[in-house]
Design an enzyme around this catalytic site. Structure first.
Site, PDB file in Angstrom:
ATOM      1  N   ALA A  66      22.216  18.036  86.078  1.00  0.00           N
ATOM      2  CA  ALA A  66      21.643  19.175  85.360  1.00  0.00           C
ATOM      3  C   ALA A  66      21.578  18.805  83.891  1.00  0.00           C
ATOM      4  O   ALA A  66      22.361  17.971  83.423  1.00  0.00           O
ATOM      5  CB  ALA A  66      22.533  20.398  85.552  1.00  0.00           C
ATOM      6  N   GLY A 138      23.768  17.388  89.889  1.00  0.00           N
ATOM      7  CA  GLY A 138      22.700  18.116  90.587  1.00  0.00           C
ATOM      8  C   GLY A 138      21.751  17.180  91.325  1.00  0.00           C
ATOM      9  O   GLY A 138      21.139  17.567  92.323  1.00  0.00           O
ATOM     10  N   GLU A 141      23.429  16.512  94.516  1.00  0.00           N
ATOM     11  CA  GLU A 141      23.389  17.732  95.323  1.00  0.00           C
ATOM     12  C   GLU A 141      22.003  17.956  95.915  1.00  0.00           C
ATOM     13  O   GLU A 141      21.864  18.407  97.049  1.00  0.00           O
ATOM     14  CB  GLU A 141      23.824  18.929  94.470  1.00  0.00           C
ATOM     15  CG  GLU A 141      25.297  18.828  94.116  1.00  0.00           C
ATOM     16  CD  GLU A 141      25.738  19.885  93.135  1.00  0.00           C
ATOM     17  OE1 GLU A 141      25.192  19.916  92.015  1.00  0.00           O
ATOM     18  OE2 GLU A 141      26.599  20.700  93.472  1.00  0.00           O
ATOM     19  N   GLU A 161      30.719  16.112  87.436  1.00  0.00           N
ATOM     20  CA  GLU A 161      30.907  17.394  86.721  1.00  0.00           C
ATOM     21  C   GLU A 161      32.303  17.546  86.134  1.00  0.00           C
ATOM     22  O   GLU A 161      32.485  18.099  85.049  1.00  0.00           O
ATOM     23  CB  GLU A 161      30.627  18.579  87.662  1.00  0.00           C
ATOM     24  CG  GLU A 161      29.169  18.748  88.067  1.00  0.00           C
ATOM     25  CD  GLU A 161      28.788  17.943  89.295  1.00  0.00           C
ATOM     26  OE1 GLU A 161      29.553  17.039  89.712  1.00  0.00           O
ATOM     27  OE2 GLU A 161      27.700  18.213  89.847  1.00  0.00           O
TER      28      GLU A 161
HETATM   29  N1  COA Z   1      21.642  16.067  80.646  1.00  0.00           N
HETATM   30  C1  COA Z   1      20.960  15.928  79.511  1.00  0.00           C
HETATM   31  N2  COA Z   1      20.604  14.742  79.008  1.00  0.00           N
HETATM   32  C2  COA Z   1      20.976  13.654  79.695  1.00  0.00           C
HETATM   33  C3  COA Z   1      21.703  13.720  80.891  1.00  0.00           C
HETATM   34  C4  COA Z   1      22.038  15.022  81.381  1.00  0.00           C
HETATM   35  N3  COA Z   1      22.685  15.195  82.519  1.00  0.00           N
HETATM   36  N4  COA Z   1      21.923  12.457  81.350  1.00  0.00           N
HETATM   37  C5  COA Z   1      21.348  11.637  80.446  1.00  0.00           C
HETATM   38  N5  COA Z   1      20.780  12.339  79.458  1.00  0.00           N
HETATM   39  C6  COA Z   1      20.044  11.844  78.294  1.00  0.00           C
HETATM   40  C7  COA Z   1      20.990  11.270  77.240  1.00  0.00           C
HETATM   41  O1  COA Z   1      21.519  12.304  76.439  1.00  0.00           O
HETATM   42  C8  COA Z   1      20.038  10.365  76.478  1.00  0.00           C
HETATM   43  O2  COA Z   1      19.227  11.158  75.647  1.00  0.00           O
HETATM   44  P1  COA Z   1      18.951  10.701  74.110  1.00  0.00           P
HETATM   45  O3  COA Z   1      18.226   9.383  74.244  1.00  0.00           O
HETATM   46  O4  COA Z   1      18.104  11.793  73.544  1.00  0.00           O
HETATM   47  O5  COA Z   1      20.304  10.559  73.469  1.00  0.00           O
HETATM   48  C9  COA Z   1      19.134   9.811  77.581  1.00  0.00           C
HETATM   49  O6  COA Z   1      19.230  10.733  78.663  1.00  0.00           O
HETATM   50  C10 COA Z   1      19.555   8.443  78.069  1.00  0.00           C
HETATM   51  O7  COA Z   1      20.912   8.527  78.488  1.00  0.00           O
HETATM   52  P2  COA Z   1      22.058   7.502  77.992  1.00  0.00           P
HETATM   53  O8  COA Z   1      23.368   8.187  78.140  1.00  0.00           O
HETATM   54  O9  COA Z   1      21.713   6.976  76.639  1.00  0.00           O
HETATM   55  O10 COA Z   1      21.877   6.347  79.072  1.00  0.00           O
HETATM   56  P3  COA Z   1      22.988   5.319  79.564  1.00  0.00           P
HETATM   57  O11 COA Z   1      22.257   4.318  80.402  1.00  0.00           O
HETATM   58  O12 COA Z   1      23.798   4.828  78.405  1.00  0.00           O
HETATM   59  O13 COA Z   1      23.990   6.173  80.489  1.00  0.00           O
HETATM   60  C11 COA Z   1      24.536   7.763  82.244  1.00  0.00           C
HETATM   61  C12 COA Z   1      23.532   6.713  81.692  1.00  0.00           C
HETATM   62  C13 COA Z   1      23.914   8.380  83.496  1.00  0.00           C
HETATM   63  C14 COA Z   1      25.850   7.079  82.593  1.00  0.00           C
HETATM   64  C15 COA Z   1      24.803   8.841  81.173  1.00  0.00           C
HETATM   65  O14 COA Z   1      23.548   9.279  80.666  1.00  0.00           O
HETATM   66  C16 COA Z   1      25.538  10.059  81.677  1.00  0.00           C
HETATM   67  O15 COA Z   1      26.745   9.996  81.896  1.00  0.00           O
HETATM   68  N6  COA Z   1      24.840  11.195  81.870  1.00  0.00           N
HETATM   69  C17 COA Z   1      25.445  12.437  82.267  1.00  0.00           C
HETATM   70  C18 COA Z   1      25.660  12.475  83.752  1.00  0.00           C
HETATM   71  C19 COA Z   1      26.346  13.753  84.151  1.00  0.00           C
HETATM   72  O16 COA Z   1      27.464  14.040  83.766  1.00  0.00           O
HETATM   73  N7  COA Z   1      25.648  14.554  84.998  1.00  0.00           N
HETATM   74  C20 COA Z   1      26.180  15.777  85.534  1.00  0.00           C
HETATM   75  C21 COA Z   1      25.909  16.904  84.657  1.00  0.00           C
HETATM   76  S1  COA Z   1      26.580  18.410  85.299  1.00  0.00           S
END
Ligand code: COA
Length: 287
Positions: A66, A138, A141, A161
């Site tokens: 999400a 999500g 899910e 999460e």
């Molecule tokens: N919501 C909003 N934005 C998200 C996102 C999410 N769930 N997952 C990634 N993004 C965005 C990042 O903020 C970043 O945006 P920016 O360039 O404007 O800063 C962009 O997507 C790229 O992500 P980044 O974190 O730079 O890539 P990465 O390869 O270094 O890491 C992940 C990838 C998936 C490990 C990391 O993005 C992450 O942990 N995301 C969250 C996952 C999560 O917790 N999901 C469950 C949410 S309830």
């Protein structure tokens, strides 16, 4: 219908819904959730569509969860209604840095019916999750609500999460244990760890893993094989198997009997049996 956050594409009888926010790793915001539900209704009504495939646009992600920016400011009334009214930006500015102002009961009401995941789960045609990269929160899910999960060898899957102080809210706590068992589901949800595709395959979280560059062709092959079958038999078979997740064994067996009786009233059953005896391919009408 045109969408902003998803792309629709058809390849013969197979329709693809591609999550299309690659710069945000296809994180699902309210608009995307609403658009997916609208696209599902469109695909449901289109008889030419026999199988649906969900996948992510870009090289890195299926769905990275999400949209965390929205989680930061969402209130019971601001989530859906304001997004639809186009007021979300104002809301974000207004709420910036404030703690979330909702009671436990308001929160309960908000997530009582996570509509998107239910809409995927109850879609009557087969749905495949083609997991092309990060499949988190999500995203996982949504994949769990699909019928078959096919992953790229680059995919990483998890329910992270817990790392941001919440828990799965799109059915993960219920569907994940049904797919991988209680212990593994508990481990994934409580640690928030991401696992690679091979491990996801080993524990039954995904059904197939293919080299990244073959993912689409292999998925299309499987989808097309299903699309060649009688649409009415596919629909009822899916319904019967889905029932196993919601019913006890005795009730489920009775349900199967009822559906099995029903299939004997169809023209496709007559055609299928006759075609076999006449040693020719069947011509399905879906009736
Ligand atoms: N919501 C909003 N934005 C998200 C996102 C999410 N769930 N997952 C990634 N993004 C965005 C990042 O903020 C970043 O945006 P920016 O360039 O404007 O800063 C962009 O997507 C790229 O992500 P980044 O974190 O730079 O890539 P990465 O390869 O270094 O890491 C992940 C990838 C998936 C490990 C990391 O993005 C992450 O942990 N995301 C969250 C996952 C999560 O917790 N999901 C469950 C949410 S309830």
């Amino acid at each position: 219908m045109a969408y902003d956050t998803i792309l629709l594409e058809t390849r013969g009888p197979v329709a693809f819904i591609r999550f299309n926010r690659p710069d945000k790793l296809n994180a699902m915001n309210s608009k995307m959730k609403d658009e997916i539900v609208a696209a599902l209704q469109e695909m449901e009504a289109d008889d030419a569509v026999r199988v649906l495939v969900f996948t992510g646009q870009g090289e890195k992600a299926f769905v990275a969860g999400a949209d965390i920016n929205e989680l930061a400011v969402q209130t019971p009334t601001s989530g859906r209604e304001h997004a639809l009214a186009g007021q979300q930006v104002l809301d974000v500015i207004e709420n910036l840095g404030k703690p979330v102002d909702r009671t436990a009961l308001e929160q309960w009401d908000l997530y009582r019916q996570p509509f998107l995941y239910d809409a995927v789960d109850r879609f009557t045609k087969p749905v495949i999750a083609m997991i092309n990269g990060y499949c988190l929160g999500g995203g996982c899910e949504l994949a769990l609500a699909c019928d078959i999960r096919i992953a790229s060898d680059r995919a990483q899957i998890g329910q992270p999460e817990i790392n941001i102080g919440i828990l799965p809210g799109g059915g993960g706590s219920q569907r994940l244990p049904r797919v991988v068992g209680l212990g593994k589901a508990m481990q994934l949800i409580l640690t928030g760890d991401r696992i690679p595709a091979a491990e996801a395959h080993r524990i039954g979280l995904v059904d197939e893993v293919f080299p990244h560059d073959q993912l689409e062709a292999k998925t299309l092959e499987i989808a097309s094989r299903i699309a060649e079958k009688s649409p009415v038999a596919v629909r009822l078979a899916k319904q019967a198997v889905k029932a196993s997740a919601r019913m006890g064994l005795d009730e489920g067996l009775r349900y199967e009997q009822a559906v099995f009786s029903l299939i004997f009233t169809t023209r496709d059953k007559e055609e299928g049996v006759r075609a076999f005896l006449e040693k020719r391919p069947p011509k399905w009408t879906g009736t």
